[in-house]
Write a protein that holds these residues in place. Structure first.
Motif, PDB file in Angstrom:
ATOM      1  N   THR A  84       0.846  -1.191   0.000  1.00 38.04           N
ATOM      2  CA  THR A  84       0.000   0.000   0.000  1.00 38.04           C
ATOM      3  C   THR A  84       0.881   1.239   0.000  1.00 38.04           C
ATOM      4  O   THR A  84       1.973   1.258   0.583  1.00 38.04           O
ATOM      5  N   PHE A  85       0.419   2.274  -0.684  1.00 37.24           N
ATOM      6  CA  PHE A  85       1.123   3.543  -0.702  1.00 37.24           C
ATOM      7  C   PHE A  85       0.123   4.655  -0.992  1.00 37.24           C
ATOM      8  O   PHE A  85      -1.005   4.399  -1.444  1.00 37.24           O
ATOM      9  N   GLN A  86       0.526   5.882  -0.729  1.00 31.09           N
ATOM     10  CA  GLN A  86      -0.362   7.026  -0.897  1.00 31.09           C
ATOM     11  C   GLN A  86       0.353   8.120  -1.663  1.00 31.09           C
ATOM     12  O   GLN A  86       1.509   8.435  -1.385  1.00 31.09           O
ATOM     13  N   ALA A  87      -0.341   8.705  -2.641  1.00 25.59           N
ATOM     14  CA  ALA A  87       0.214   9.798  -3.438  1.00 25.59           C
ATOM     15  C   ALA A  87      -0.910  10.740  -3.824  1.00 25.59           C
ATOM     16  O   ALA A  87      -1.986  10.282  -4.254  1.00 25.59           O
ATOM     17  N   ALA A  88      -0.690  12.013  -3.676  1.00 31.21           N
ATOM     18  CA  ALA A  88      -1.675  13.035  -4.019  1.00 31.21           C
ATOM     19  C   ALA A  88      -3.029  12.738  -3.370  1.00 31.21           C
ATOM     20  O   ALA A  88      -4.085  12.835  -4.006  1.00 31.21           O
ATOM     21  N   ARG A  89      -2.992  12.336  -2.106  1.00 32.11           N
ATOM     22  CA  ARG A  89      -4.175  12.063  -1.301  1.00 32.11           C
ATOM     23  C   ARG A  89      -4.996  10.868  -1.809  1.00 32.11           C
ATOM     24  O   ARG A  89      -6.140  10.685  -1.417  1.00 32.11           O
ATOM     25  N   VAL A  90      -4.421  10.066  -2.664  1.00 32.91           N
ATOM     26  CA  VAL A  90      -5.066   8.848  -3.149  1.00 32.91           C
ATOM     27  C   VAL A  90      -4.320   7.652  -2.558  1.00 32.91           C
ATOM     28  O   VAL A  90      -3.085   7.588  -2.622  1.00 32.91           O
ATOM     29  N   THR A  91      -5.052   6.701  -1.974  1.00 33.81           N
ATOM     30  CA  THR A  91      -4.447   5.498  -1.407  1.00 33.81           C
ATOM     31  C   THR A  91      -4.526   4.363  -2.415  1.00 33.81           C
ATOM     32  O   THR A  91      -5.585   4.088  -2.989  1.00 33.81           O
ATOM     33  N   TYR A  92      -3.403   3.719  -2.647  1.00 28.86           N
ATOM     34  CA  TYR A  92      -3.299   2.620  -3.601  1.00 28.86           C
ATOM     35  C   TYR A  92      -2.992   1.326  -2.858  1.00 28.86           C
ATOM     36  O   TYR A  92      -2.169   1.311  -1.932  1.00 28.86           O
ATOM     37  N   LYS A  93      -3.638   0.243  -3.251  1.00 28.79           N
ATOM     38  CA  LYS A  93      -3.335  -1.079  -2.694  1.00 28.79           C
ATOM     39  C   LYS A  93      -3.005  -2.012  -3.853  1.00 28.79           C
ATOM     40  O   LYS A  93      -3.799  -2.187  -4.779  1.00 28.79           O
ATOM     41  N   GLY A  94      -1.816  -2.629  -3.797  1.00 24.49           N
ATOM     42  CA  GLY A  94      -1.376  -3.515  -4.864  1.00 24.49           C
ATOM     43  C   GLY A  94      -1.316  -4.966  -4.422  1.00 24.49           C
ATOM     44  O   GLY A  94      -0.947  -5.264  -3.271  1.00 24.49           O
ATOM     45  N   PHE A  95      -1.674  -5.866  -5.318  1.00 28.88           N
ATOM     46  CA  PHE A  95      -1.599  -7.311  -5.073  1.00 28.88           C
ATOM     47  C   PHE A  95      -0.627  -7.880  -6.108  1.00 28.88           C
ATOM     48  O   PHE A  95      -0.921  -7.910  -7.305  1.00 28.88           O
ATOM     49  N   LEU A  96       0.563  -8.304  -5.644  1.00 30.29           N
ATOM     50  CA  LEU A  96       1.638  -8.747  -6.529  1.00 30.29           C
ATOM     51  C   LEU A  96       1.642 -10.263  -6.645  1.00 30.29           C
ATOM     52  O   LEU A  96       1.655 -10.971  -5.642  1.00 30.29           O
ATOM     53  N   VAL A  97       1.646 -10.749  -7.884  1.00 29.77           N
ATOM     54  CA  VAL A  97       1.800 -12.180  -8.175  1.00 29.77           C
ATOM     55  C   VAL A  97       3.136 -12.346  -8.891  1.00 29.77           C
ATOM     56  O   VAL A  97       3.316 -11.848  -9.992  1.00 29.77           O
ATOM     57  N   TYR A  98       4.067 -13.025  -8.244  1.00 35.23           N
ATOM     58  CA  TYR A  98       5.442 -13.144  -8.746  1.00 35.23           C
ATOM     59  C   TYR A  98       5.719 -14.570  -9.196  1.00 35.23           C
ATOM     60  O   TYR A  98       5.609 -15.505  -8.418  1.00 35.23           O
ATOM     61  N   PHE A  99       6.055 -14.733 -10.481  1.00 36.85           N
ATOM     62  CA  PHE A  99       6.419 -16.042 -11.012  1.00 36.85           C
ATOM     63  C   PHE A  99       7.935 -16.195 -11.095  1.00 36.85           C
ATOM     64  O   PHE A  99       8.503 -17.147 -10.597  1.00 36.85           O
ATOM     65  N   ASN A 100       8.591 -15.269 -11.762  1.00 40.48           N
ATOM     66  CA  ASN A 100      10.047 -15.299 -11.885  1.00 40.48           C
ATOM     67  C   ASN A 100      10.534 -13.910 -12.251  1.00 40.48           C
ATOM     68  O   ASN A 100       9.743 -12.963 -12.322  1.00 40.48           O
ATOM     69  N   GLU A 101      11.832 -13.780 -12.487  1.00 41.09           N
ATOM     70  CA  GLU A 101      12.431 -12.468 -12.718  1.00 41.09           C
ATOM     71  C   GLU A 101      11.826 -11.740 -13.909  1.00 41.09           C
ATOM     72  O   GLU A 101      11.760 -10.515 -13.941  1.00 41.09           O
ATOM     73  N   GLU A 102      11.369 -12.485 -14.901  1.00 39.13           N
ATOM     74  CA  GLU A 102      10.820 -11.881 -16.109  1.00 39.13           C
ATOM     75  C   GLU A 102       9.299 -11.823 -16.121  1.00 39.13           C
ATOM     76  O   GLU A 102       8.721 -11.217 -17.023  1.00 39.13           O
ATOM     77  N   ASP A 103       8.669 -12.445 -15.163  1.00 33.69           N
ATOM     78  CA  ASP A 103       7.223 -12.619 -15.223  1.00 33.69           C
ATOM     79  C   ASP A 103       6.578 -12.376 -13.871  1.00 33.69           C
ATOM     80  O   ASP A 103       6.651 -13.211 -12.971  1.00 33.69           O
ATOM     81  N   ALA A 104       5.981 -11.212 -13.729  1.00 32.50           N
ATOM     82  CA  ALA A 104       5.230 -10.867 -12.522  1.00 32.50           C
ATOM     83  C   ALA A 104       4.198  -9.817 -12.913  1.00 32.50           C
ATOM     84  O   ALA A 104       4.356  -9.122 -13.923  1.00 32.50           O
ATOM     85  N   TYR A 105       3.150  -9.731 -12.136  1.00 31.78           N
ATOM     86  CA  TYR A 105       2.183  -8.657 -12.373  1.00 31.78           C
ATOM     87  C   TYR A 105       1.587  -8.206 -11.059  1.00 31.78           C
ATOM     88  O   TYR A 105       1.600  -8.922 -10.056  1.00 31.78           O
ATOM     89  N   MET A 106       1.063  -6.983 -11.078  1.00 32.17           N
ATOM     90  CA  MET A 106       0.422  -6.430  -9.894  1.00 32.17           C
ATOM     91  C   MET A 106      -0.930  -5.845 -10.284  1.00 32.17           C
ATOM     92  O   MET A 106      -1.043  -5.144 -11.291  1.00 32.17           O
ATOM     93  N   ARG A 107      -1.939  -6.167  -9.492  1.00 34.75           N
ATOM     94  CA  ARG A 107      -3.225  -5.510  -9.609  1.00 34.75           C
ATOM     95  C   ARG A 107      -3.253  -4.375  -8.588  1.00 34.75           C
ATOM     96  O   ARG A 107      -3.074  -4.618  -7.384  1.00 34.75           O
ATOM     97  N   VAL A 108      -3.489  -3.155  -9.062  1.00 33.13           N
ATOM     98  CA  VAL A 108      -3.495  -1.984  -8.196  1.00 33.13           C
ATOM     99  C   VAL A 108      -4.914  -1.427  -8.135  1.00 33.13           C
ATOM    100  O   VAL A 108      -5.501  -1.086  -9.174  1.00 33.13           O
ATOM    101  N   GLY A 109      -5.459  -1.363  -6.930  1.00 36.52           N
ATOM    102  CA  GLY A 109      -6.792  -0.818  -6.734  1.00 36.52           C
ATOM    103  C   GLY A 109      -6.735   0.536  -6.043  1.00 36.52           C
ATOM    104  O   GLY A 109      -5.946   0.734  -5.123  1.00 36.52           O
ATOM    105  N   TYR A 110      -7.576   1.480  -6.485  1.00 35.65           N
ATOM    106  CA  TYR A 110      -7.602   2.803  -5.877  1.00 35.65           C
ATOM    107  C   TYR A 110      -8.922   3.494  -6.224  1.00 35.65           C
ATOM    108  O   TYR A 110      -9.597   3.139  -7.201  1.00 35.65           O
ATOM    109  N   THR A 111      -9.299   4.453  -5.414  1.00 38.11           N
ATOM    110  CA  THR A 111     -10.514   5.236  -5.650  1.00 38.11           C
ATOM    111  C   THR A 111     -10.122   6.656  -6.047  1.00 38.11           C
ATOM    112  O   THR A 111      -9.349   7.322  -5.337  1.00 38.11           O
ATOM    113  N   TYR A 112     -10.690   7.109  -7.181  1.00 38.02           N
ATOM    114  CA  TYR A 112     -10.399   8.462  -7.670  1.00 38.02           C
ATOM    115  C   TYR A 112     -11.703   9.130  -8.081  1.00 38.02           C
ATOM    116  O   TYR A 112     -12.461   8.570  -8.885  1.00 38.02           O
TER     117      TYR A 112
END
Length: 464
Positions: free
Chosen positions: A36-64
């Protein structure tokens, strides 16, 4: 705060691997993380799925502006050193909205990094959406943690996934099977005898197709590991521990017996290998796993593409045909044993009287693991028939290793873990594992500034 220079950052992208960090150093750690992190008064929550050095993704949810958004961001990883400081970087790219987005709405991918001097301290990572990593645009995250399978409830997952997505269903299945395992373990503690009967009935009803393969099946693990050789002995020892732990647990998970044969230390000789192999009693339904970690080479006039094992534990012993063992001879020996599945693996050099090359470059031992789907393990080990022979290097090449073990060994286990994970496809096969082992090894080599090419070779004849 430490400044990340553009020159250093770009050098990192070319690829010195991750310095081993506390965040990831647990063997076969989970690959699901929340940040989780916050920028410009917006809070972001990320869900990271890590497979290997070349293959990972993150779903980032936030309200704007009163609307909830979810973005998918792809990641690749790298690290570097500068002025005595270690940097560990995850580079985001290709952001795509999962939720609906108004015309012209964009999302700059986030980049995450850690930095430390000396031993890693478990500080929170920093984040920025500035590709130049300008110090003024970097903030520290609010939290960063591993996500346990028991947390993967529908309510939690709907923060990041649509309910019709394959990833959502896979993660939900991971949660339900984890809960079933916990309930089964609790039941066994209360009534061990009753639990054993229940487990047996459950196993038979859930997978009748391979019940006959489970009965009287046995896994034989042969470890030939040069633990006493001065230069790479410690790395070889790590390799042997990894292989024993993983294959022992695999046999336990699929419900078959397990027997280990270890040739190491003062017993590391050709004669000991040969006598050990002669003593193995193999059934028609058995699984053979042979693994070698040590020095390897090839004779100057050798035409066989697979290496010779250097069966010396001291540099002061003369290298002769009596102190060498052809990898191909292991293949020929087990071909006469009649096992249902034979896996032959060698992590060693394949160069002219070469030496396994040790590098001080460390990296994140990315032994990707979201938890094993037992049904996939059964397909690979109980329904498969045939053989795999695989060498960590091609003729003329070195095999590289470091304190984490051999690059090939780590890459093989990484590929196997990926193949049996919940987030991969439903039809695992050994051909995928071989291909991904080759790719993972090459990536490690390409990301090591001091390493020369290493391309694993293999022959696969396995059917389901």
């Amino acid at each position: 705060m430490k400044t990340i220079s553009k020159s250093g950052f770009r050098w990192g992208l070319l690829g010195i691997f991750f310095w081993l960090s506390l965040t990831f150093q647990t063997a076969w750690a989970q690959t699901l993380y929340e940040v989780t992190f916050q920028a410009a008064r917006v809070t972001y929550k990320g869900f990271l799925v890590y497979f290997n050095e070349e293959d990972a993704y993150m779903r980032v949810g936030y309200t704007y502006q009163g609307t909830y958004h979810v973005v998918d961001v792809k990641y690749k990883s790298s690290s570097y050193q500068e002025d005595g400081t270690n940097f560990f970087v995850m580079i985001g790219s290709n952001p795509t909205y999962i939720t609906s987005a108004s015309r012209g709405m964009t999302y700059n991918p986030d980049h995450f990094f850690w930095f430390w001097e000396g031993d890693y301290n478990n500080q929170l990572p920093y984040v920025t959406d500035d590709p130049d990593f300008n110090e003024n645009n970097v903030i520290q995250t609010k939290s960063y943690r591993e996500v346990d399978a028991k947390e993967l409830t529908p309510t939690y997952l709907r923060q990041f996934f649509r309910t019709d997505e394959r990833q959502y269903k896979a993660l939900l299945r991971m949660n339900s099977e984890n809960n079933a395992t916990l309930a089964q373990n609790n039941s066994s503690q209360n009534n061990n005898n009753s639990s054993q009967n229940t487990n047996q009935n459950s196993s038979n009803s859930s997978n009748n197709s391979n019940s006959s393969n489970t009965q009287k099946a046995k896994m034989h693990l042969v470890l030939v590991v040069n633990t006493d050789i001065a230069d790479i002995g410690q790395s070889c020892k790590v390799d042997g521990t990894i292989m024993e732990t993983e294959f022992r647990e695999i046999a336990k998970a699929i419900g078959i017996s397990f027997q280990k044969y270890t040739i190491s230390g003062q017993n590391f000789t050709r004669s000991k290998v040969e006598s050990t192999l002669q003593g193995i009693q193999v059934g028609r339904n058995d699984i053979i796993v042979f693994y070698y970690s040590g020095h390897g080479f090839r004779w100057s006039n050798q035409t066989d593409r697979y290496p010779q094992f250097d069966m010396r534990s001291s540099d002061y012993t003369r290298l002769t045909e009596q102190t060498a063992l052809p990898f191909s001879s292991i293949d020929q020996f087990f071909a006469t044993k009649g096992a249902r599945l034979t896996l032959l693996l060698a992590d060693c050099c394949n160069s002219d009287v070469g030496r396994n090359q040790y590098t001080s470059t460390t990296f994140m031992a990315s032994r990707s693991y979201q938890g094993a789907e037992i049904s996939k393990l059964k397909k690979l080990f109980l329904e498969a028939r045939g053989k795999l022979i695989m060498s960590g290097s091609a003729p003329g090449e070195y095999a590289w290793c470091n304190v984490n073990g051999g690059f090939f060994t780590l890459s093989f286990m990484q590929a196997l873990k990926e193949e049996i994970g919940y987030m991969r496809g439903e039809n695992p096969n050994w051909y995928n594992i071989v291909k991904n082992t080759q790719n993972n090894t090459k990536y490690k080599i390409n990301s090591c500034a001091t390493c020369k090419p290493q391309n694993p070779i293999a022959e696969v004849k396995i059917s389901n």
